[in-house]
Motif scaffolding. Structure first.
Motif, PDB file in Angstrom:
ATOM      1  N   GLY A   1       0.800  -1.216   0.000  1.00  0.00           N
ATOM      2  CA  GLY A   1       0.000   0.000   0.000  1.00  0.00           C
ATOM      3  C   GLY A   1       0.833   1.266   0.000  1.00  0.00           C
ATOM      4  O   GLY A   1       0.440   2.281   0.575  1.00  0.00           O
ATOM      5  N   LEU A   2       1.981   1.242  -0.661  1.00  0.00           N
ATOM      6  CA  LEU A   2       2.915   2.372  -0.672  1.00  0.00           C
ATOM      7  C   LEU A   2       2.934   3.063  -2.025  1.00  0.00           C
ATOM      8  O   LEU A   2       3.988   3.460  -2.523  1.00  0.00           O
ATOM      9  N   THR A   3       1.791   3.229  -2.625  1.00  0.00           N
ATOM     10  CA  THR A   3       1.702   3.759  -3.985  1.00  0.00           C
ATOM     11  C   THR A   3       1.796   5.282  -4.048  1.00  0.00           C
ATOM     12  O   THR A   3       1.851   5.836  -5.139  1.00  0.00           O
ATOM     13  N   GLY A   4       1.866   5.948  -2.923  1.00  0.00           N
ATOM     14  CA  GLY A   4       1.946   7.402  -2.906  1.00  0.00           C
ATOM     15  C   GLY A   4       3.357   7.945  -3.068  1.00  0.00           C
ATOM     16  O   GLY A   4       3.585   9.135  -2.873  1.00  0.00           O
ATOM     17  N   TYR A   5       4.289   7.094  -3.419  1.00  0.00           N
ATOM     18  CA  TYR A   5       5.676   7.513  -3.607  1.00  0.00           C
ATOM     19  C   TYR A   5       6.051   7.486  -5.083  1.00  0.00           C
ATOM     20  O   TYR A   5       5.608   6.615  -5.830  1.00  0.00           O
ATOM     21  N   ASN A   6       6.901   8.436  -5.479  1.00  0.00           N
ATOM     22  CA  ASN A   6       7.492   8.427  -6.815  1.00  0.00           C
ATOM     23  C   ASN A   6       8.820   7.676  -6.686  1.00  0.00           C
ATOM     24  O   ASN A   6       9.711   8.113  -5.964  1.00  0.00           O
ATOM     25  N   ILE A   7       8.944   6.551  -7.383  1.00  0.00           N
ATOM     26  CA  ILE A   7      10.111   5.690  -7.255  1.00  0.00           C
ATOM     27  C   ILE A   7      11.067   5.908  -8.423  1.00  0.00           C
ATOM     28  O   ILE A   7      10.662   5.889  -9.580  1.00  0.00           O
ATOM     29  N   CYS A   8      12.342   6.108  -8.096  1.00  0.00           N
ATOM     30  CA  CYS A   8      13.400   6.214  -9.093  1.00  0.00           C
ATOM     31  C   CYS A   8      14.360   5.049  -8.857  1.00  0.00           C
ATOM     32  O   CYS A   8      14.869   4.886  -7.754  1.00  0.00           O
ATOM     33  N   PHE A   9      14.565   4.238  -9.883  1.00  0.00           N
ATOM     34  CA  PHE A   9      15.474   3.104  -9.778  1.00  0.00           C
ATOM     35  C   PHE A   9      16.798   3.441 -10.443  1.00  0.00           C
ATOM     36  O   PHE A   9      16.821   4.037 -11.517  1.00  0.00           O
ATOM     37  N   LYS A  10      17.879   3.009  -9.802  1.00  0.00           N
ATOM     38  CA  LYS A  10      19.217   3.199 -10.371  1.00  0.00           C
ATOM     39  C   LYS A  10      19.954   1.865 -10.351  1.00  0.00           C
ATOM     40  O   LYS A  10      19.893   1.136  -9.360  1.00  0.00           O
TER      41      LYS A  10
ATOM     42  N   SER B   1      22.754 -16.889  -1.062  1.00  0.00           N
ATOM     43  CA  SER B   1      21.464 -17.568  -1.160  1.00  0.00           C
ATOM     44  C   SER B   1      20.326 -16.591  -1.457  1.00  0.00           C
ATOM     45  O   SER B   1      19.189 -16.997  -1.603  1.00  0.00           O
ATOM     46  N   ARG B   2      20.609 -15.297  -1.555  1.00  0.00           N
ATOM     47  CA  ARG B   2      19.574 -14.281  -1.806  1.00  0.00           C
ATOM     48  C   ARG B   2      19.274 -14.198  -3.292  1.00  0.00           C
ATOM     49  O   ARG B   2      20.169 -14.127  -4.111  1.00  0.00           O
ATOM     50  N   THR B   3      17.997 -14.177  -3.617  1.00  0.00           N
ATOM     51  CA  THR B   3      17.590 -14.007  -5.007  1.00  0.00           C
ATOM     52  C   THR B   3      17.302 -12.537  -5.266  1.00  0.00           C
ATOM     53  O   THR B   3      17.141 -11.750  -4.327  1.00  0.00           O
ATOM     54  N   VAL B   4      17.209 -12.182  -6.524  1.00  0.00           N
ATOM     55  CA  VAL B   4      16.859 -10.805  -6.890  1.00  0.00           C
ATOM     56  C   VAL B   4      15.506 -10.443  -6.281  1.00  0.00           C
ATOM     57  O   VAL B   4      15.314  -9.346  -5.757  1.00  0.00           O
ATOM     58  N   ALA B   5      14.558 -11.374  -6.314  1.00  0.00           N
ATOM     59  CA  ALA B   5      13.228 -11.120  -5.746  1.00  0.00           C
ATOM     60  C   ALA B   5      13.306 -10.856  -4.242  1.00  0.00           C
ATOM     61  O   ALA B   5      12.621  -9.966  -3.724  1.00  0.00           O
ATOM     62  N   GLU B   6      14.128 -11.607  -3.534  1.00  0.00           N
ATOM     63  CA  GLU B   6      14.271 -11.404  -2.088  1.00  0.00           C
ATOM     64  C   GLU B   6      14.924 -10.066  -1.775  1.00  0.00           C
ATOM     65  O   GLU B   6      14.538  -9.389  -0.813  1.00  0.00           O
ATOM     66  N   ILE B   7      15.872  -9.676  -2.585  1.00  0.00           N
ATOM     67  CA  ILE B   7      16.538  -8.388  -2.394  1.00  0.00           C
ATOM     68  C   ILE B   7      15.543  -7.249  -2.615  1.00  0.00           C
ATOM     69  O   ILE B   7      15.496  -6.287  -1.843  1.00  0.00           O
ATOM     70  N   ALA B   8      14.720  -7.362  -3.648  1.00  0.00           N
ATOM     71  CA  ALA B   8      13.705  -6.339  -3.924  1.00  0.00           C
ATOM     72  C   ALA B   8      12.692  -6.251  -2.784  1.00  0.00           C
ATOM     73  O   ALA B   8      12.325  -5.150  -2.355  1.00  0.00           O
ATOM     74  N   LYS B   9      12.245  -7.391  -2.287  1.00  0.00           N
ATOM     75  CA  LYS B   9      11.285  -7.394  -1.177  1.00  0.00           C
ATOM     76  C   LYS B   9      11.914  -6.753   0.058  1.00  0.00           C
ATOM     77  O   LYS B   9      11.254  -5.964   0.756  1.00  0.00           O
ATOM     78  N   HIS B  10      13.171  -7.060   0.328  1.00  0.00           N
ATOM     79  CA  HIS B  10      13.883  -6.489   1.468  1.00  0.00           C
ATOM     80  C   HIS B  10      13.877  -4.963   1.399  1.00  0.00           C
ATOM     81  O   HIS B  10      13.579  -4.278   2.392  1.00  0.00           O
ATOM     82  N   GLU B  11      14.181  -4.413   0.233  1.00  0.00           N
ATOM     83  CA  GLU B  11      14.199  -2.953   0.078  1.00  0.00           C
ATOM     84  C   GLU B  11      12.792  -2.366   0.204  1.00  0.00           C
ATOM     85  O   GLU B  11      12.611  -1.284   0.776  1.00  0.00           O
ATOM     86  N   ALA B  12      11.783  -3.067  -0.290  1.00  0.00           N
ATOM     87  CA  ALA B  12      10.400  -2.589  -0.153  1.00  0.00           C
ATOM     88  C   ALA B  12       9.974  -2.570   1.314  1.00  0.00           C
ATOM     89  O   ALA B  12       9.238  -1.671   1.739  1.00  0.00           O
ATOM     90  N   ILE B  13      10.442  -3.533   2.088  1.00  0.00           N
ATOM     91  CA  ILE B  13      10.135  -3.543   3.522  1.00  0.00           C
ATOM     92  C   ILE B  13      10.776  -2.333   4.195  1.00  0.00           C
ATOM     93  O   ILE B  13      10.180  -1.723   5.094  1.00  0.00           O
ATOM     94  N   HIS B  14      11.962  -1.945   3.759  1.00  0.00           N
ATOM     95  CA  HIS B  14      12.571  -0.717   4.291  1.00  0.00           C
ATOM     96  C   HIS B  14      11.666   0.483   4.033  1.00  0.00           C
ATOM     97  O   HIS B  14      11.512   1.346   4.901  1.00  0.00           O
ATOM     98  N   LEU B  15      11.057   0.544   2.857  1.00  0.00           N
ATOM     99  CA  LEU B  15      10.125   1.639   2.572  1.00  0.00           C
ATOM    100  C   LEU B  15       8.899   1.543   3.478  1.00  0.00           C
ATOM    101  O   LEU B  15       8.412   2.555   3.984  1.00  0.00           O
ATOM    102  N   LEU B  16       8.421   0.340   3.700  1.00  0.00           N
ATOM    103  CA  LEU B  16       7.254   0.127   4.555  1.00  0.00           C
ATOM    104  C   LEU B  16       7.482   0.669   5.966  1.00  0.00           C
ATOM    105  O   LEU B  16       6.610   1.321   6.541  1.00  0.00           O
ATOM    106  N   ILE B  17       8.652   0.429   6.522  1.00  0.00           N
ATOM    107  CA  ILE B  17       8.907   0.840   7.908  1.00  0.00           C
ATOM    108  C   ILE B  17       9.575   2.209   8.012  1.00  0.00           C
ATOM    109  O   ILE B  17       9.813   2.694   9.114  1.00  0.00           O
TER     110      ILE B  17
END
Length: 115
Positions: A19-28, A62-78
């Motif tokens: 539910g974090l759609t109110g942010y403008n995301i820039c990927f690098k 053992s980390r996948t790209v998907a797990e890394i992305a989820k980890h960063e999204a959790i940082h945004l969540l908190i």
């Protein structure tokens, strides 16, 4: 699909799910010292920069790209709650509101209905 494209797609999936759609995301796609990825949040402007490390060293872990992305999204969540905790002068209502916002987001993730 490149690893960077997979990363962006997974991050956006979790962004919506959290539910974090109110942010403008820039990927690098650039080197991140000592990490797979990182995130910088400008809460006032609601702008987020997420960096994905193109260095392939994460493939040795053992980390996948998907797990890394989820980890960063959790940082945004908190982020909002963490930012309140880091300020030296914060009023109790700000901490409560940040915590309450996180609880509502987690409710949506966990599921269930009000009775």
């Amino acid at each position: 699909m490149t690893d960077f494209e997979k990363f962006k797609s997974e991050f956006r999936k979790w962004q919506v799910r959290f539910g974090l759609t109110g942010y403008n995301i820039c990927f690098k796609n650039e080197v991140v010292d000592g990490g797979y990825a990182d995130i910088f949040v400008d809460q006032t402007q609601r702008v987020v920069t997420v960096r994905f490390n193109p260095d392939k060293t994460y493939k040795k872990s053992s980390r996948t790209v998907a797990e890394i992305a989820k980890h960063e999204a959790i940082h945004l969540l908190i982020h909002n709650l963490q930012a309140c905790a880091e300020f030296r002068y914060v009023i109790q209502d700000e901490i409560y509101e940040a915590g309450e916002a996180l609880v509502y987001k987690l409710e949506g993730l966990i599921g269930g209905t009000w009775k």
